[in-house]
Design an enzyme around this catalytic site. Structure first.
Site, PDB file in Angstrom:
ATOM      1  CB  THR A  23       2.922  -0.960  -1.959  1.00 32.95           C
ATOM      2  OG1 THR A  23       1.900  -0.056  -2.464  1.00 32.95           O
ATOM      3  CG2 THR A  23       3.735  -0.125  -1.086  1.00 32.95           C
ATOM      4  CB  ALA A  24       4.194  -5.678  -0.738  1.00 31.50           C
ATOM      5  CD  GLU A  44      -0.374  -4.075 -11.202  1.00 28.60           C
ATOM      6  OE1 GLU A  44       0.133  -4.524 -10.187  1.00 28.60           O
ATOM      7  OE2 GLU A  44      -1.703  -3.525 -11.287  1.00 28.60           O
ATOM      8  CB  ALA A  45      -4.169  -6.456 -12.506  1.00 27.91           C
ATOM      9  CG  ASN A 101      -0.265   6.214  -0.857  1.00 26.14           C
ATOM     10  OD1 ASN A 101       0.287   7.318  -1.107  1.00 26.14           O
ATOM     11  ND2 ASN A 101       0.609   5.181  -0.210  1.00 26.14           N
ATOM     12  CG  HIS A 546      -5.168   2.816   7.009  1.00 27.63           C
ATOM     13  ND1 HIS A 546      -4.956   3.857   7.923  1.00 27.63           N
ATOM     14  CD2 HIS A 546      -4.664   3.538   5.980  1.00 27.63           C
ATOM     15  CE1 HIS A 546      -4.699   5.194   7.637  1.00 27.63           C
ATOM     16  NE2 HIS A 546      -4.286   5.076   6.227  1.00 27.63           N
ATOM     17  CB  ALA A 579      -1.214  -4.448   3.479  1.00 27.57           C
TER      18      ALA A 579
HETATM   19  C1  LIG Z   1      -6.823   5.612  -1.615  1.00 28.33           C
HETATM   20  C2  LIG Z   1      -5.789   5.267  -0.630  1.00 28.33           C
HETATM   21  C3  LIG Z   1      -4.999   6.304   0.273  1.00 28.33           C
HETATM   22  C4  LIG Z   1      -4.061   5.635   1.175  1.00 28.33           C
HETATM   23  N1  LIG Z   1      -3.539   6.769   2.075  1.00 28.33           N
HETATM   24  C5  LIG Z   1      -2.198   6.213   2.457  1.00 28.33           C
HETATM   25  C6  LIG Z   1      -1.300   7.109   3.298  1.00 28.33           C
HETATM   26  O1  LIG Z   1      -1.629   8.433   2.834  1.00 28.33           O
HETATM   27  N2  LIG Z   1      -0.378   6.745   3.770  1.00 28.33           N
HETATM   28  C7  LIG Z   1      -0.350   5.425   4.058  1.00 28.33           C
HETATM   29  O2  LIG Z   1       0.572   5.145   4.676  1.00 28.33           O
HETATM   30  N3  LIG Z   1      -0.977   4.510   3.505  1.00 28.33           N
HETATM   31  C8  LIG Z   1      -2.122   4.811   2.618  1.00 28.33           C
HETATM   32  N4  LIG Z   1      -2.905   4.064   1.988  1.00 28.33           N
HETATM   33  C9  LIG Z   1      -2.513   2.535   2.407  1.00 28.33           C
HETATM   34  C10 LIG Z   1      -1.150   1.934   1.591  1.00 28.33           C
HETATM   35  O3  LIG Z   1      -1.095   2.739   0.460  1.00 28.33           O
HETATM   36  C11 LIG Z   1      -1.427   0.632   1.263  1.00 28.33           C
HETATM   37  O4  LIG Z   1      -1.771  -0.093   2.455  1.00 28.33           O
HETATM   38  C12 LIG Z   1      -0.132  -0.272   0.500  1.00 28.33           C
HETATM   39  O5  LIG Z   1       0.057   0.475  -0.615  1.00 28.33           O
HETATM   40  C13 LIG Z   1      -0.912  -1.393   0.360  1.00 28.33           C
HETATM   41  O6  LIG Z   1       0.297  -2.299  -0.418  1.00 28.33           O
HETATM   42  P1  LIG Z   1       0.201  -3.657  -0.989  1.00 28.33           P
HETATM   43  O7  LIG Z   1       1.689  -4.040  -1.654  1.00 28.33           O
HETATM   44  O8  LIG Z   1      -0.290  -4.699   0.108  1.00 28.33           O
HETATM   45  O9  LIG Z   1      -1.042  -3.750  -2.063  1.00 28.33           O
HETATM   46  P2  LIG Z   1      -1.147  -2.907  -3.348  1.00 28.33           P
HETATM   47  O10 LIG Z   1      -0.134  -1.798  -3.354  1.00 28.33           O
HETATM   48  O11 LIG Z   1      -2.443  -2.366  -3.570  1.00 28.33           O
HETATM   49  O12 LIG Z   1      -0.397  -3.932  -4.496  1.00 28.33           O
HETATM   50  C14 LIG Z   1      -1.384  -4.890  -5.068  1.00 28.33           C
HETATM   51  C15 LIG Z   1      -1.187  -4.877  -6.527  1.00 28.33           C
HETATM   52  O13 LIG Z   1      -1.725  -6.356  -7.088  1.00 28.33           O
HETATM   53  C16 LIG Z   1      -2.230  -5.955  -8.174  1.00 28.33           C
HETATM   54  N5  LIG Z   1      -3.224  -7.086  -8.365  1.00 28.33           N
HETATM   55  C17 LIG Z   1      -4.423  -7.398  -7.565  1.00 28.33           C
HETATM   56  N6  LIG Z   1      -4.705  -8.652  -8.255  1.00 28.33           N
HETATM   57  C18 LIG Z   1      -4.016  -9.077  -9.230  1.00 28.33           C
HETATM   58  C19 LIG Z   1      -4.263 -10.047 -10.145  1.00 28.33           C
HETATM   59  N7  LIG Z   1      -5.092 -10.977 -10.108  1.00 28.33           N
HETATM   60  N8  LIG Z   1      -3.237 -10.225 -11.075  1.00 28.33           N
HETATM   61  C20 LIG Z   1      -2.227  -9.155 -11.215  1.00 28.33           C
HETATM   62  N9  LIG Z   1      -2.035  -8.293 -10.457  1.00 28.33           N
HETATM   63  C21 LIG Z   1      -3.021  -8.096  -9.276  1.00 28.33           C
HETATM   64  C22 LIG Z   1      -2.871  -4.627  -8.031  1.00 28.33           C
HETATM   65  O14 LIG Z   1      -3.610  -4.154  -9.331  1.00 28.33           O
HETATM   66  C23 LIG Z   1      -1.977  -3.772  -7.234  1.00 28.33           C
HETATM   67  O15 LIG Z   1      -1.164  -3.203  -8.117  1.00 28.33           O
HETATM   68  C24 LIG Z   1      -3.912   4.440   1.137  1.00 28.33           C
HETATM   69  C25 LIG Z   1      -4.432   3.374   0.532  1.00 28.33           C
HETATM   70  C26 LIG Z   1      -5.441   3.876  -0.507  1.00 28.33           C
HETATM   71  C27 LIG Z   1      -5.933   2.785  -1.389  1.00 28.33           C
END
Ligand SMILES: Cc1cc2nc3c(=O)[nH]c(=O)nc-3n(C[C@H](O)[C@H](O)[C@H](O)COP(=O)(O)OP(=O)(O)OC[C@H]3O[C@@H](n4cnc5c(N)ncnc54)[C@H](O)[C@@H]3O)c2cc1C
Length: 613
Positions: A23-24, A44-45, A101, A546, A579
């Site tokens: 996401t971020a 991306e993994a 999500n 979350h 996050a």
């Molecule tokens: C099942 C579920 C339902 C949800 N429902 C909602 C909702 O309805 N509404 C809402 O607002 N929020 C919801 N959330 C929460 C929200 O989606 C997350 O808080 C947000 O997307 C997190 O974003 P992020 O960028 O922090 O992490 P992520 O989007 O998880 O991104 C991290 C990325 O890093 C990659 N990665 C990790 N380790 C490595 C590595 N070593 N090498 C390469 N790549 C790697 C992962 O594969 C992933 O693609 C939900 C989350 C989940 C899991």
């Protein structure tokens, strides 16, 4: 997916390396490549599933947790949840968790973001972050009749996004009487929504938006909104199925320099150099994991695993926060249509829904998770007895260190009737939250009949958990101890919100849709008092997914991992943008805040490197 370079192979150097195309990470990458003079690599993994109907069809999200798009992480056994091990889904795909999500699109309260500033983060408050919520999305209203049915008179165009990449809409339809009943029931209780939640100041029940593009009726997420428009640009290179194993760090006289990353690309280990910065966006569990694997963490802990310490910081992986979620499913009267046949994966229902979706972009597949939501205080708190009860609880359970630094902020949020401590929601089908560790997903062990589920989340808990590497092996899953309900005040507050669901179900017009004496989801799902509520929570509550806070933006001496420019303390060019930087969890679902923080992170990075804005 492998974009941009004709040879489809990695270059040895880029200006910026973004770890995690989630996401971020995708927001930051898409914004950085607006400057044609920078070269950006996203690693991306997971795989690119942007054409996978499980991702694109809004209603299919329950099938993704536990699938190959999920890292399938679990918690340690949770002492205060009867020793249960909870599943903690996290997206492993391009788009990360935004690809799996449930699409609920809900902002935090202004007070929570203001608290981030008060925790030592100069320049971070609601007034500085609110423009980025608007920048990231576009709200598209339905037709007049649907607006009326969903009670959308609160929408304030001034606080909503009108030209951002994430397309946001309302999934409720006039044919569904329950979404209207939700709004009217809160009116009956005197708790109808006070203003547009994107003002940061709303309380009460309302129809919430979702990240669903109303034109294509498909999921709007980091890939479709941010990456598809720029994926052909020659200064962006996105590689999938590629794992970052470690950061390459170099200690200099002026601080630690992030020189690049070690990755496994097409089965081979290689190093890639970052000319300007390494940007960590691997999510709340894996960003701290990569820091620890690379020597940034608690010195004693790293030494015990044989990892050379580069920067000692015991805050890495601490401060883990989440929302617990549970609810009650009530059988509805005969003839009320719900999503139960689809959840039970009945073939006739799936075929009919798929036909409506493909032929007319209509029907139940168009709707994401939740369309009815409320921010609520503990309802009896404003009364004199309620005030006394609250004061008694605060005195009885005054926390000891290490929770002290957050205590006053959270307490002030709880004491303010305009803030609240609970989020309530309605889901138009049964929810099987009694998930034993072997259960596949929400779709297992569903009973016959049609249900509506009322759910409750505790928005701000006093408990804090942690995530740490289990070994120096990058392929090992991290050890996640969420420490749910560790602080005794949490169950006291949460139980009161759960008990309120029974009152909600007895209030008109919602009550008129429920079958008198009808079935519920579980023999214990009849909550008569606080003790029963507490026991039900301990038996049934699951993670709302979350998670946040494990590389918290705070001064180092307060346990912080990044500073207010999102630079890891002690480094010159290593940032965290996901996050994990949130020092205090937002009261609602997280994605709006992840998008807003990432948008702001991109501006910070562009400013620091004098890039084109
Ligand atoms: C099942 C579920 C339902 C949800 N429902 C909602 C909702 O309805 N509404 C809402 O607002 N929020 C919801 N959330 C929460 C929200 O989606 C997350 O808080 C947000 O997307 C997190 O974003 P992020 O960028 O922090 O992490 P992520 O989007 O998880 O991104 C991290 C990325 O890093 C990659 N990665 C990790 N380790 C490595 C590595 N070593 N090498 C390469 N790549 C790697 C992962 O594969 C992933 O693609 C939900 C989350 C989940 C899991």
């Amino acid at each position: 997916m492998d974009t941009s370079t004709p040879s489809h192979s990695l270059s040895s150097e880029y200006d910026f390396i973004v770890i995690g195309g989630g996401t971020a990470g995708l927001v930051v990458a898409a914004r950085l490549v607006e400057d044609p003079n920078v070269q950006v690599l996203v690693v991306e993994a997971g795989d690119d599933h942007s054409n996978d109907p499980r991702v694109t069809i809004p209603a299919m999200w329950p099938s993704l947790s536990g699938s190959e798009l999920d890292w399938k992480l679990v918690s340690t056994p949770q002492e205060n949840l009867k020793g249960r091990t909870l599943k903690l889904p996290q997206g492993r795909a391009l788009g990360g968790s935004s690809a799996i999500n449930s699409e609920v699109f809900i902002p935090p309260s202004a007070a929570t973001i203001d608290a981030w500033g008060k925790m030592g983060n100069s320049g971070w408050d609601w007034s500085t972050l609110a423009p980025y919520y608007r920048k990231s999305h576009t709200l598209i209203l339905p037709d007049k009749d649907t607006c009326k049915h969903l009670g959308l008179d609160w929408v304030d165009r001034q606080v909503q996004g009108s030209s951002g990449p994430i397309q946001v809409s309302f999934v409720g339809v006039v044919q569904d009487p329950l979404s209207n009943a939700w709004v009217d029931t809160f009116k009956t209780l005197g708790h109808n929504v006070t203003r547009d939640p994107f003002s940061g100041k709303a309380m009460g029940g309302y129809s919430n938006p979702s990240s669903v593009d109303p034109r294509s009726k498909s999921r709007s997420y980091a890939v479709s909104a941010y990456i598809v428009p720029v994926r052909k640009q020659s200064n962006l290179h996105v590689v999938t199925n590629t794992i970052v194993k470690r950061l390459v760090l170099e200690t200099t006289n002026t601080g630690v320099n992030a020189r690049g990353v070690d990755v496994i690309y097409q089965g081979k280990p290689i190093s890639v150099t970052a000319r300007k910065e390494v940007i960590l966006a691997a999510g709340v569990f894996q960003s701290p994991k990569l820091l620890e694997l690379s020597g940034i963490g608690d010195p004693g802990f790293l030494n015990s695993l044989g990892i050379p310490v580069v920067i000692g910081n015991s805050g890495v992986g601490e401060n883990l926060q989440d929302h617990l979620m549970t609810g009650i499913s009530f059988e509805v009267k005969d003839g009320i249509v719900t999503g139960d046949p689809l959840l039970r994966q009945e073939q006739a229902a799936i075929q009919a829904a798929m036909q409506m979706y493909t032929d007319h972009k209509a029907g139940p597949f168009c709707a994401g998770g939740i369309g009815s939501h409320a921010f609520m205080p503990v309802v009896d708190i404003p009364s004199e007895d309620g005030q006394k009860a609250q004061e008694f609880l605060f005195k009885k359970y005054h926390p000891k260190e290490p929770h002290q630094p957050f205590y006053s902020f959270i307490r002030s949020l709880l004491e303010d009737p305009n803030e609240g401590s609970g989020a309530l929601l309605m889901f138009l089908a049964q929810l099987n939250l009694h998930n034993d560790p072997d259960a596949k997903s929400y779709l297992q062990d569903l009973q016959v009949g049609n249900f509506l589920s009322l759910g409750a989340l505790q928005t701000h808990s006093f408990s804090r958990g942690s995530v740490h590497i289990a070994s120096a092996d990058a392929t090992d899953a991290p050890k996640i101890d969420s420490r749910y309900l560790f602080h005794p005040l949490d169950i006291e507050i949460y139980a009161r919100h759960l008990l309120f669901l029974e009152r909600l179900a007895q209030t008109q017009p919602l009550a008129s849709f429920l079958k008198p004496g009808g079935r519920r989801n579980h023999p214990t799902a009849h909550i008569k008092d606080l003790d029963e509520a507490k026991d039900y929570i301990r038996t049934t509550a699951i993670s709302a997914s979350h998670h946040s806070g494990t590389c918290a933006m705070m001064p180092r001496e307060k346990g912080g991992v990044v500073n207010e420019r999102l630079l890891v303390h002690g480094t010159m060019n290593l940032r965290v943008v996901d996050a994990s930087i949130m020092p205090l969890i937002p009261r609602g679902n997280l994605q709006t805040t992840v998008y807003a923080v990432a948008e702001r992170a991109a501006d910070i990075i562009k400013t620091d490197h004098h890039l084109r804005m």
